[in-house]
Design a protein around this motif. Structure first.
Motif, short mmCIF file in Angstrom:
data_model
loop_
_atom_site.label_atom_id
_atom_site.label_comp_id
_atom_site.label_asym_id
_atom_site.label_seq_id
_atom_site.Cartn_x
_atom_site.Cartn_y
_atom_site.Cartn_z
N HIS A 164 0.86 -1.19 0.00
CA HIS A 164 0.00 0.00 0.00
C HIS A 164 0.89 1.23 0.00
O HIS A 164 2.05 1.17 0.41
N ALA A 165 0.35 2.34 -0.49
CA ALA A 165 1.05 3.62 -0.45
C ALA A 165 0.07 4.68 0.02
O ALA A 165 -1.12 4.63 -0.32
N TRP A 166 0.55 5.64 0.79
CA TRP A 166 -0.33 6.66 1.35
C TRP A 166 0.47 7.90 1.70
O TRP A 166 1.70 7.94 1.56
N TRP A 205 -3.94 -0.11 9.02
CA TRP A 205 -3.15 -1.02 9.85
C TRP A 205 -3.63 -2.44 9.66
O TRP A 205 -4.82 -2.66 9.50
N PRO A 206 -2.74 -3.40 9.68
CA PRO A 206 -1.35 -3.32 10.14
C PRO A 206 -0.31 -3.11 9.04
O PRO A 206 0.68 -3.83 8.97
N TYR A 207 -0.47 -2.15 8.14
CA TYR A 207 0.58 -1.83 7.19
C TYR A 207 1.80 -1.31 7.94
O TYR A 207 1.69 -0.50 8.86
N VAL A 208 2.97 -1.77 7.52
CA VAL A 208 4.23 -1.36 8.14
C VAL A 208 5.03 -0.57 7.11
O VAL A 208 5.22 -1.03 5.98
N PRO A 209 5.51 0.64 7.44
CA PRO A 209 6.27 1.43 6.47
C PRO A 209 7.57 0.75 6.07
O PRO A 209 8.27 0.19 6.91
#
Length: 238
Positions: A207-209, A226-230
Motif C-alpha cells: 500500500h502507499a499513502w 493497519w497493520p501496514y508497516v512502512p
C-alpha cells in the motif's frame, strides 16, 4: 553493516517484507518468520552457512526435521542471494500515528485543483514510463521546494484534488499513483506531506499513502490501513 541502496524493509511479528526498487516498478518479497530470521542473521553479519546451522539447530530443538529445515533454508538463502537481497536494509522508523482520516469531500481552491491536476500528471508519467526509483528520486527532490509541513486538512485538500483529477483519467489511478500525486500537489502549494510505501502480512499486500503529522490521510473506510508497516518514507528531514 552495509546498506543496499534501493532495498527497503518492513518488519513485523509475522515476518518481513522487502521492497526492491532498483529495477522496474519495484518488487516485493515476503518472508515468513523463519525466513525473516534467516535474513536478519545474515544481514547482521553471519555467513549464510552459519545462519543456516543456527536456525537448523533451533528448529530441530522444537521437533522439526533438521534435514528438511536445512534444505528449505539453503534454498531460500540461495534464492535471496541470486536476487541480491542479502544486504542490510534499514527499516523505516515510523513516527507516532494516532489518527486515520478517511477520504471525504473537502473544499478545494482553484490553485489546489490545478496542483492536483499537475501532480497526477507527473505521478502517472513517472510511474508508468520510468523505473520507480526515479519516481522516488523526484519525490525526494520535491521535498526541497519552499513551504511548511501541511496540516491534516491541507493534506486532505491535496488528496481530494488528486482524486477529482483522477476522474478524468481513462485508466486506473491506484494508491501508488494517488499518493505520489498528492505528495506533489501538496509541494506545489507550499505544503509538505510524508509519502509512505509499506506492506502488511495478513493478508499479504502492499500500500502507499500520505501522512501529515500524526494523521494518515485519505484512506477508504474499507481499508483501515493497519497493520501496514512502512518500508519507504519520503519527507523533508530538516
Amino acid at each position: 553493516m552495509s546498506t543496499r541502496p534501493g532495498v527497503y524493509a518492513a518488519p513485523s511479528p509475522d515476518g518481513i517484507a522487502l521492497m526492491d526498487i532498483r529495477t522496474g516498478r519495484g518488487q516485493w518479497r515476503f518472508l515468513d518468520r523463519v525466513g525473516a530470521h534467516l535474513w536478519q542473521k545474515i544481514t547482521d553479519g553471519a555467513t549464510p552457512a552459519a545462519a543456516i546451522d543456527d536456525l537448523t539447530a533451533y528448529w530441530h530443538s522444537k521437533g522439526a526435521d533438521p534435514g528438511q529445515v536445512r534444505t528449505d533454508l539453503t534454498t531460500l538463502a540461495d534464492d535471496l542471494e541470486r536476487a541480491d537481497l542479502l544486504r542490510h536494509a534499514a527499516p523505516a522508523a515510523p513516527p507516532d500515528r494516532t489518527e486515520i482520516r478517511f477520504a471525504t469531500a473537502v473544499s478545494v481552491s482553484a490553485a489546489q485543483q490545478l496542483a492536483g491536476d499537475v501532480g497526477l500528471f507527473a505521478a502517472l508519467l513517472l510511474l508508468r514510463l520510468l523505473p520507480i526509483r526515479l519516481a522516488v528520486a523526484v519525490a525526494r527532490a520535491a521535498t526541497r521546494l519552499p513551504g511548511r509541513t501541511a496540516l491534516p486538512q491541507e493534506a486532505e485538500a491535496a488528496f481530494t484534488a488528486v482524486r477529482r483529477a483522477a476522474r478524468l483519467w481513462p485508466g486506473r489511478a491506484a494508491c501508488l499513483e494517488e499518493s505520489l500525486a498528492a505528495h506533489f500537489a501538496a509541494a506545489l502549494t507550499g505544503r509538505r506531506v510524508r509519502w509512505v510505501i509499506g506492506a502488511r502480512f495478513v493478508p499479504q499486500g502492499a500500500h502507499a499513502w500520505i501522512e501529515a503529522g500524526t494523521a494518515i490521510i485519505g484512506q477508504d473506510e474499507t481499508d483501515r490501513v493497519w497493520p501496514y508497516v512502512p518500508a519507504l518514507q519520503v519527507e523533508r528531514s530538516n
